[in-house]
Design a protein around this motif. Structure first.
Motif, PDB file in Angstrom:
ATOM      1  N   TRP A   1       0.837  -1.204   0.000  1.00 49.46           N
ATOM      2  CA  TRP A   1       0.000   0.000   0.000  1.00 49.46           C
ATOM      3  C   TRP A   1       0.872   1.254   0.000  1.00 49.46           C
ATOM      4  O   TRP A   1       0.636   2.194  -0.767  1.00 49.46           O
ATOM      5  N   ALA A   2       1.904   1.265   0.859  1.00 46.23           N
ATOM      6  CA  ALA A   2       2.772   2.435   0.956  1.00 46.23           C
ATOM      7  C   ALA A   2       3.488   2.722  -0.360  1.00 46.23           C
ATOM      8  O   ALA A   2       3.763   3.886  -0.682  1.00 46.23           O
ATOM      9  N   LYS A   3       3.784   1.663  -1.127  1.00 42.80           N
ATOM     10  CA  LYS A   3       4.491   1.847  -2.397  1.00 42.80           C
ATOM     11  C   LYS A   3       3.542   1.939  -3.590  1.00 42.80           C
ATOM     12  O   LYS A   3       3.975   1.969  -4.738  1.00 42.80           O
ATOM     13  N   SER A   4       2.238   2.015  -3.317  1.00 42.99           N
ATOM     14  CA  SER A   4       1.215   2.154  -4.370  1.00 42.99           C
ATOM     15  C   SER A   4       1.358   1.072  -5.445  1.00 42.99           C
ATOM     16  O   SER A   4       1.278   1.337  -6.639  1.00 42.99           O
ATOM     17  N   HIS A   5       1.554  -0.149  -4.993  1.00 39.49           N
ATOM     18  CA  HIS A   5       1.687  -1.255  -5.935  1.00 39.49           C
ATOM     19  C   HIS A   5       0.327  -1.671  -6.498  1.00 39.49           C
ATOM     20  O   HIS A   5      -0.699  -1.597  -5.817  1.00 39.49           O
ATOM     21  N   THR A   6       0.364  -2.149  -7.723  1.00 42.38           N
ATOM     22  CA  THR A   6      -0.795  -2.785  -8.334  1.00 42.38           C
ATOM     23  C   THR A   6      -0.583  -4.291  -8.295  1.00 42.38           C
ATOM     24  O   THR A   6       0.471  -4.787  -8.703  1.00 42.38           O
ATOM     25  N   PHE A   7      -1.577  -5.032  -7.795  1.00 41.61           N
ATOM     26  CA  PHE A   7      -1.508  -6.488  -7.715  1.00 41.61           C
ATOM     27  C   PHE A   7      -2.507  -7.083  -8.703  1.00 41.61           C
ATOM     28  O   PHE A   7      -3.685  -6.707  -8.700  1.00 41.61           O
ATOM     29  N   VAL A   8      -2.059  -8.045  -9.514  1.00 39.87           N
ATOM     30  CA  VAL A   8      -2.972  -8.763 -10.400  1.00 39.87           C
ATOM     31  C   VAL A   8      -2.795 -10.258 -10.135  1.00 39.87           C
ATOM     32  O   VAL A   8      -1.698 -10.796 -10.284  1.00 39.87           O
ATOM     33  N   THR A   9      -3.880 -10.911  -9.719  1.00 40.18           N
ATOM     34  CA  THR A   9      -3.808 -12.306  -9.313  1.00 40.18           C
ATOM     35  C   THR A   9      -4.813 -13.148 -10.101  1.00 40.18           C
ATOM     36  O   THR A   9      -5.611 -12.635 -10.877  1.00 40.18           O
ATOM     37  N   GLY A  10      -4.773 -14.454  -9.866  1.00 39.14           N
ATOM     38  CA  GLY A  10      -5.797 -15.349 -10.384  1.00 39.14           C
ATOM     39  C   GLY A  10      -5.379 -16.108 -11.623  1.00 39.14           C
ATOM     40  O   GLY A  10      -4.287 -15.936 -12.167  1.00 39.14           O
ATOM     41  N   GLN A  11      -6.285 -17.003 -12.058  1.00 39.19           N
ATOM     42  CA  GLN A  11      -6.068 -17.741 -13.299  1.00 39.19           C
ATOM     43  C   GLN A  11      -5.847 -16.787 -14.463  1.00 39.19           C
ATOM     44  O   GLN A  11      -6.391 -15.683 -14.493  1.00 39.19           O
ATOM     45  N   THR A  12      -5.096 -17.242 -15.422  1.00 41.08           N
ATOM     46  CA  THR A  12      -4.859 -16.463 -16.636  1.00 41.08           C
ATOM     47  C   THR A  12      -6.013 -16.634 -17.618  1.00 41.08           C
ATOM     48  O   THR A  12      -6.429 -17.770 -17.884  1.00 41.08           O
ATOM     49  N   PRO A  13      -6.539 -15.558 -18.183  1.00 41.97           N
ATOM     50  CA  PRO A  13      -7.537 -15.679 -19.247  1.00 41.97           C
ATOM     51  C   PRO A  13      -6.847 -16.037 -20.571  1.00 41.97           C
ATOM     52  O   PRO A  13      -6.495 -15.173 -21.380  1.00 41.97           O
ATOM     53  N   VAL A  14      -6.645 -17.329 -20.785  1.00 44.85           N
ATOM     54  CA  VAL A  14      -5.807 -17.814 -21.885  1.00 44.85           C
ATOM     55  C   VAL A  14      -6.255 -17.261 -23.235  1.00 44.85           C
ATOM     56  O   VAL A  14      -5.426 -16.885 -24.079  1.00 44.85           O
ATOM     57  N   MET A  15      -7.568 -17.177 -23.451  1.00 42.78           N
ATOM     58  CA  MET A  15      -8.056 -16.761 -24.767  1.00 42.78           C
ATOM     59  C   MET A  15      -7.730 -15.308 -25.096  1.00 42.78           C
ATOM     60  O   MET A  15      -7.832 -14.895 -26.243  1.00 42.78           O
ATOM     61  N   LYS A  16      -7.321 -14.548 -24.100  1.00 47.43           N
ATOM     62  CA  LYS A  16      -6.929 -13.161 -24.351  1.00 47.43           C
ATOM     63  C   LYS A  16      -5.594 -13.082 -25.086  1.00 47.43           C
ATOM     64  O   LYS A  16      -5.279 -12.074 -25.736  1.00 47.43           O
ATOM     65  N   TYR A  17      -4.806 -14.156 -25.000  1.00 47.97           N
ATOM     66  CA  TYR A  17      -3.431 -14.093 -25.513  1.00 47.97           C
ATOM     67  C   TYR A  17      -3.073 -15.203 -26.511  1.00 47.97           C
ATOM     68  O   TYR A  17      -2.116 -15.053 -27.259  1.00 47.97           O
ATOM     69  N   ASN A  18      -3.790 -16.330 -26.513  1.00 49.45           N
ATOM     70  CA  ASN A  18      -3.241 -17.505 -27.204  1.00 49.45           C
ATOM     71  C   ASN A  18      -3.112 -17.337 -28.708  1.00 49.45           C
ATOM     72  O   ASN A  18      -2.168 -17.872 -29.311  1.00 49.45           O
ATOM     73  N   ARG A  19      -4.024 -16.606 -29.349  1.00 46.29           N
ATOM     74  CA  ARG A  19      -3.901 -16.455 -30.797  1.00 46.29           C
ATOM     75  C   ARG A  19      -2.665 -15.629 -31.171  1.00 46.29           C
ATOM     76  O   ARG A  19      -1.920 -15.988 -32.088  1.00 46.29           O
ATOM     77  N   ASP A  20      -2.427 -14.542 -30.468  1.00 45.57           N
ATOM     78  CA  ASP A  20      -1.237 -13.726 -30.750  1.00 45.57           C
ATOM     79  C   ASP A  20       0.045 -14.517 -30.485  1.00 45.57           C
ATOM     80  O   ASP A  20       1.010 -14.439 -31.258  1.00 45.57           O
ATOM     81  N   LEU A  21       0.059 -15.283 -29.404  1.00 47.32           N
ATOM     82  CA  LEU A  21       1.250 -16.070 -29.092  1.00 47.32           C
ATOM     83  C   LEU A  21       1.443 -17.196 -30.104  1.00 47.32           C
ATOM     84  O   LEU A  21       2.577 -17.559 -30.423  1.00 47.32           O
ATOM     85  N   MET A  22       0.343 -17.754 -30.611  1.00 48.72           N
ATOM     86  CA  MET A  22       0.453 -18.740 -31.696  1.00 48.72           C
ATOM     87  C   MET A  22       1.162 -18.130 -32.908  1.00 48.72           C
ATOM     88  O   MET A  22       2.066 -18.752 -33.494  1.00 48.72           O
ATOM     89  N   MET A  23       0.777 -16.922 -33.282  1.00 45.99           N
ATOM     90  CA  MET A  23       1.406 -16.269 -34.427  1.00 45.99           C
ATOM     91  C   MET A  23       2.874 -15.976 -34.153  1.00 45.99           C
ATOM     92  O   MET A  23       3.715 -16.069 -35.059  1.00 45.99           O
ATOM     93  N   ALA A  24       3.207 -15.620 -32.910  1.00 41.62           N
ATOM     94  CA  ALA A  24       4.607 -15.383 -32.558  1.00 41.62           C
ATOM     95  C   ALA A  24       5.423 -16.666 -32.703  1.00 41.62           C
ATOM     96  O   ALA A  24       6.587 -16.639 -33.131  1.00 41.62           O
ATOM     97  N   ILE A  25       4.823 -17.802 -32.368  1.00 36.88           N
ATOM     98  CA  ILE A  25       5.510 -19.091 -32.526  1.00 36.88           C
ATOM     99  C   ILE A  25       5.656 -19.438 -34.001  1.00 36.88           C
ATOM    100  O   ILE A  25       6.745 -19.797 -34.474  1.00 36.88           O
TER     101      ILE A  25
END
Length: 404
Positions: free
Chosen positions: A335-359
């Motif tokens: 809190w003192a350092k104003s950090h942003t926390f992002v937790t939880g399962q990854t929403p795979v469909m948000k990234y998998n097509r772009d990463l497929m093209m990168a591969i």
């Protein structure tokens, strides 16, 4: 009808290869299946002949007995396969398609899915938002470390590879799209990694290595990976990461200072999770270690990506609080350092097509980064033991001997 062999959790420290039922387009009763999901019809689904299915560190938590997973649970949420049967309501996926299966099970219809938060689908798990194949408390959808598996909501979920032959040439890379590559990438994105930034990745297991490679793809100037395992740190170093050995030297900030000239980084990613250990040669299990250390070494205003798994039920935890997921985190520091926390399962469909093209374009070399190692289904129990000992390998199971 064809049989179906699968990797099954039998008891803490042990998995077995068992003959199981050939999948149908319905979720039947079985170990770990939520009673409210029993009999659920899946004419929107497909049956896959599994081409590759990977052993994940998340599986290892269950196999160690660190969750409430029941004996008999069929494991496996990292699945790539060929469609051999389609349900009545499937319109766009066809027999013969080679596809990647996101480890999140998502209906495509609820508010979360419509907002691309497929990691917290509201319709697939009666107990809580979010689901996955072959995993405890995730609704009971049968795992894919097997010869054949049923996948629901096929039109919405499945990522079809555009050229089957070319995909098979890069299958050891493409198999990582079901989980660890999007998970590592999500960790880096949610930590705010950008061109020129400095990044600390806690953990040099497969997800940590995927996060480090993802940070490089996003343009990070320096990626530092920390672990207690020298072999895994050597793997991180092999593709250009700086490393810190926290068994030999418990002073994380001091080691980062030696690398950067500053004890802080712009971003940090937790790829360890709830079985974290303290730092130093006499370390013991201390589940809040990584979360506290990344707050310490991330600059004010920085972001923390936390794809590492944390659970609400851990029967093997070191204290009563940790058994229900209550950890001694220095939240006041964040809190003192104003950090942003992002937790939880990854929403795979948000990234998998772009990463497929990168591969497919050769931009991403994820199989090399995580040291992908092909094994047969029969070799899976031994691979689980080796992985538990800390080998720097990402085991990829080839149930039918289809990978050259």
């Amino acid at each position: 009808m064809a049989g179906n062999k699968a990797v099954v959790y039998s008891k803490p420290g042990s998995v077995e290869i068992r003959d199981t039922d050939y999948p149908e387009l319905v979720l039947k009763d079985g170990p770990g299946v939520n009673p409210l999901n029993v009999g659920r019809k899946c004419e929107h689904g497909v049956i896959l002949k599994v081409v590759t299915t990977n052993i994940c560190g998340s599986d290892q938590h269950m196999v160690r007995g660190r969750t409430t997973a029941p004996s008999g649970l069929i494991l496996g949420h990292e699945i790539t396969g060929e469609v051999i049967e389609v349900g009545r309501d499937v319109e766009f996926i066809k027999k013969g398609d080679l596809v990647s299966v996101p480890f999140n099970i998502a209906c495509g219809r609820c508010r979360s899915c419509r907002e691309r938060n497929t990691n917290v689908c509201l319709n697939v798990n009666p107990d809580r938002p979010g689901s996955a194949y072959g995993y405890v408390d995730m609704g009971g959808w049968v795992g894919g470390q097997s010869e054949y598996v049923m996948v629901p909501y096929a039109d919405f979920q499945l990522l079809k590879f555009p050229d089957k032959d070319k995909a098979m040439e890069k299958i050891l890379d493409l198999t990582m799209l079901s989980d660890i590559f999007p998970t590592g990438y999500h960790g880096a994105v949610s930590a705010g990694v950008r061109p020129g930034s400095t990044v600390y990745v806690a953990g040099a297991g497969p997800v940590g290595l995927a996060a480090a490679h993802s940070a490089q793809l996003l343009g990070a100037a320096v990626v530092i990976v920390g672990d207690l395992n020298a072999e895994r740190l050597a793997q991180a170093k092999s593709f250009g990461c700086e490393t810190v050995n926290l068994r030999e030297n418990a002073d994380l900030a001091g080691q980062i200072d030696q690398i950067l000239g500053s004890p802080e980084v712009d971003s940090a990613i937790d790829c360890v999770g709830f079985e974290a250990h303290g730092h130093g040669k006499a370390h013991g299990e201390a589940p809040a270690t990584v979360l506290n250390s990344i707050m310490e070494v991330t600059r004010a205003g920085g972001s923390l990506g936390i794809p590492g798994l944390y659970v609400t039920g851990d029967p093997g935890a070191v204290d009563e609080d940790s058994k229900i997921g209550t950890l001694k985190i220095r939240f006041g520091l964040g809190w003192a350092k104003s950090h942003t926390f992002v937790t939880g399962q990854t929403p795979v469909m948000k990234y998998n097509r772009d990463l497929m093209m990168a591969i497919l374009s050769g931009r991403a070399q994820i199989a090399k980064a995580v040291n992908a190692t092909l094994i047969s289904l029969a070799e899976a129990p031994q691979a689980y033991q080796e992985f538990d000992r800390g080998v720097s390998l990402k085991f990829v199971i080839d149930p039918h001997g289809l990978v050259k």
